[in-house]
Design an enzyme around this catalytic site. Structure first.
Site, PDB file in Angstrom:
ATOM      1  N   HIS A 131       0.870  -0.947   0.037  1.00 26.99           N
ATOM      2  CA  HIS A 131      -0.070   0.095  -0.097  1.00 26.99           C
ATOM      3  C   HIS A 131       0.799   1.171  -0.075  1.00 26.99           C
ATOM      4  CE1 HIS A 131      -2.732   3.173   2.025  1.00 26.99           C
ATOM      5  NE2 HIS A 131      -3.869   2.107   1.755  1.00 26.99           N
ATOM      6  N   ASP A 208       3.212  -4.341   7.816  1.00 29.17           N
ATOM      7  CA  ASP A 208       2.166  -3.641   8.005  1.00 29.17           C
ATOM      8  C   ASP A 208       0.738  -4.714   8.207  1.00 29.17           C
ATOM      9  OD1 ASP A 208      -0.498  -2.594   7.032  1.00 29.17           O
ATOM     10  OD2 ASP A 208       0.437  -1.621   5.180  1.00 29.17           O
ATOM     11  N   GLN A 211      -4.243  -5.255   7.263  1.00 28.54           N
ATOM     12  CA  GLN A 211      -5.280  -6.010   6.768  1.00 28.54           C
ATOM     13  C   GLN A 211      -5.379  -7.388   7.200  1.00 28.54           C
ATOM     14  OE1 GLN A 211      -7.587  -5.100   4.600  1.00 28.54           O
ATOM     15  NE2 GLN A 211      -6.973  -3.038   3.865  1.00 28.54           N
ATOM     16  N   LYS A 234     -10.088  -0.661  10.500  1.00 26.25           N
ATOM     17  CA  LYS A 234     -10.449  -1.753   9.652  1.00 26.25           C
ATOM     18  C   LYS A 234     -10.620  -3.023  10.809  1.00 26.25           C
ATOM     19  CE  LYS A 234      -7.221  -0.203   6.174  1.00 26.25           C
ATOM     20  NZ  LYS A 234      -8.260   0.299   5.355  1.00 26.25           N
ATOM     21  N   CYS A 372      -4.715   2.575  -3.568  1.00 23.58           N
ATOM     22  CA  CYS A 372      -3.621   3.122  -2.952  1.00 23.58           C
ATOM     23  C   CYS A 372      -2.503   2.056  -3.272  1.00 23.58           C
ATOM     24  CB  CYS A 372      -3.591   3.311  -1.669  1.00 23.58           C
ATOM     25  SG  CYS A 372      -4.987   4.363  -1.371  1.00 23.58           S
TER      26      CYS A 372
HETATM   27  N1  PMP Z   1      -1.768  -0.439   4.626  1.00 22.24           N
HETATM   28  C1  PMP Z   1      -2.810  -1.150   4.343  1.00 22.24           C
HETATM   29  C2  PMP Z   1      -2.326  -2.364   3.682  1.00 22.24           C
HETATM   30  C3  PMP Z   1      -3.952  -0.634   3.971  1.00 22.24           C
HETATM   31  O1  PMP Z   1      -4.801  -1.329   3.257  1.00 22.24           O
HETATM   32  C4  PMP Z   1      -4.325   0.667   4.538  1.00 22.24           C
HETATM   33  C5  PMP Z   1      -5.625   1.213   4.502  1.00 22.24           C
HETATM   34  N2  PMP Z   1      -6.323   0.911   3.233  1.00 22.24           N
HETATM   35  C6  PMP Z   1      -3.359   1.256   5.042  1.00 22.24           C
HETATM   36  C7  PMP Z   1      -1.975   1.048   5.011  1.00 22.24           C
HETATM   37  C8  PMP Z   1      -3.461   2.792   5.585  1.00 22.24           C
HETATM   38  O2  PMP Z   1      -4.181   2.755   6.564  1.00 22.24           O
HETATM   39  P1  PMP Z   1      -4.613   3.961   7.499  1.00 22.24           P
HETATM   40  O3  PMP Z   1      -5.121   4.970   6.452  1.00 22.24           O
HETATM   41  O4  PMP Z   1      -6.003   3.549   8.299  1.00 22.24           O
HETATM   42  O5  PMP Z   1      -3.624   4.510   8.203  1.00 22.24           O
END
Ligand code: PMP
Length: 414
Positions: A131, A208, A211, A234, A372
């Protein structure tokens, strides 16, 4: 792990679903089918009520007041640190930094851990499936230091090529940053195996976990990584909450990123000394109500039971993938052996955004776009995909409605 019989799983899932009030609403006159949980998850009544109770009964700032309300707010807020420590099996509560989400957690590691030690010629290793939140902070740190970003490749199925990742762990690599689960492909990466390789070479590994934690039990000590980032929204909690778990010795060596109240030991105009971790990294008034809600979400998940959640979700994933594979002209992106119920796809001759818009009119919420993850889209040579991302509150009936709706909207576009 013994799988529970299908009927028992279904009954448990129906009970859990009833806790999510929003799932009972209609959209465009149709019952909502929410297939966008990887974007943000819906919240159970227990979370909504915990936030409501906080503002009605003990709203106060944390760690600043000696009065009763302040003590209650602080104890609830700090209690969430304990819950998070238990949730990821941290060695101690001091290893949990409360953040606004994964994005802030990764940026904290980039600025306070990586940047002070990076120099020209060094590298940070990421993978093709990251991401942007696990790419851009490292690029910023590289730009400032003269270091470079290296990328470990994936294969066509959407699995990390582990040998290539290990080969890339050369002495110039000062940190590796890998997603536990891809938000686009659903792939579960073999973190324990990667961590054994990074550890052998003395390279810190950041994971990270955005998910992963919503779908299965995370145990940072069993994984053997060094940093683990979580995002609360999430995980069925409020937005603007999250955490960084890090090994105590790494946190102790990190300078603060933000300055302000609550992160200091003593402030003089001649200089300031800082609080110990984790408070050193928590300047300013946090999202107290949000963390109280996150605490309720973690309690909820503990009662729901990770094992039964995972089993139900794996049954949903098999059903969804089998149904989509039977649709002519449909291409699934991500065919990894180990996945969470996240499925990206495209249908020949139909634009992803058009399909998503038409499905919305059928009451079905799913995401279309690049998620993203531009570099991953570039790898597959597509600008966007549709993504159905499920959680334990989804049902087999919803999958059947979805597949029927897909056939209907496709005819409209033909
Ligand atoms: N890493 C991953 C794999 C994600 O799916 C997301 C959210 N789409 C993020 C980072 C960013 O998370 P946040 O915007 O809640 O900080």
């Amino acid at each position: 792990m013994n799988a529970a019989p299908a009927a028992t799983r279904k009954a448990a899932a129906t009970r859990l679903r009833a806790d999510f009030p929003l799932l009972a609403r209609n959209v465009h006159g149709k019952p909502l089918i929410y297939f966008d949980s990887a974007n943000t998850a819906q919240k159970p009544a227990q979370v909504i009520e915990a936030v409501d109770r906080f503002y009605r009964e003990f709203n106060a700032n944390v760690a600043r007041a000696v009065h009763q309300l302040g003590a209650e707010a602080t104890s609830a807020y700090e209690g969430v640190r304990d819950k998070l420590a238990r949730f990821v099996n941290a060695g101690s509560r001091e290893e949990i930094v409360l953040t606004s989400g994964t994005t802030q957690a990764i940026n904290l590691v980039a600025w306070s851990h990586a940047l002070p030690n990076l120099k020209a010629g060094d590298s940070i290793l990421v993978t093709t499936m990251e991401h942007h939140a696990n790419i851009v902070p490292w690029q910023l740190a590289c730009e400032r230091s003269g270091a470079q970003l290296k990328v470990a490749p994936i294969d066509e199925r959407g699995e990390l090529i582990v040998e290539r990742f290990i080969e890339a762990l050369t002495p110039d690599v000062k940190l590796a940053a890998v997603t536990h689960v891809s938000n686009v492909l659903g792939t579960i990466n073999p973190i324990a195996e990667l961590a054994r390789a990074t550890r052998k070479r003395g390279i810190p590994l950041l994971v990270d976990g955005s998910q992963a934690a919503p779908h299965f039990k995370v145990d940072v000590r069993a994984l053997g990584c060094d940093f683990y980032a979580l995002t609360g929204h999430k995980l069925f909690g409020p937005t603007g909450t999250g955490a960084l778990w890090a090994r105590k010795e790494l946190l102790r060596a990190m300078p603060p990123m933000f300055g302000g109240g609550e992160m200091i030991r003593e402030v003089r105009f001649s200089g300031t000394t800082f609080a110990d971790p984790p408070h050193r990294f928590e300047a300013g008034t946090p999202n107290i109500a949000g963390f109280v809600g996150l605490g309720a979400a973690l309690d909820y998940l503990e009662v729901a039971g990770h094992e039964s959640v995972t089993q139900h979700e794996q049954a949903l994933l098999a059903h969804l993938q089998d149904s989509l594979r039977a649709v002519p002209g449909l291409r699934i992106f991500g065919q990894a052996a180990h996945k969470v119920p996240v499925v990206s796809f495209l249908i020949e001759g139909a634009h992803a955004h058009d399909l998503a818009t038409l499905l919305d009119h059928e009451g079905i919420a799913l995401r279309s776009g690049h998620h993203c993850a531009h570099p991953l889209m570039q790898f597959y040579g597509v600008p966007a995909t549709l993504r159905a991302s499920l959680a334990f509150y989804n049902t087999h009936e919803e999958i059947e409605h979805f597949v029927a709706a897909l056939a209907k909207v496709r005819r409209l576009l033909a």
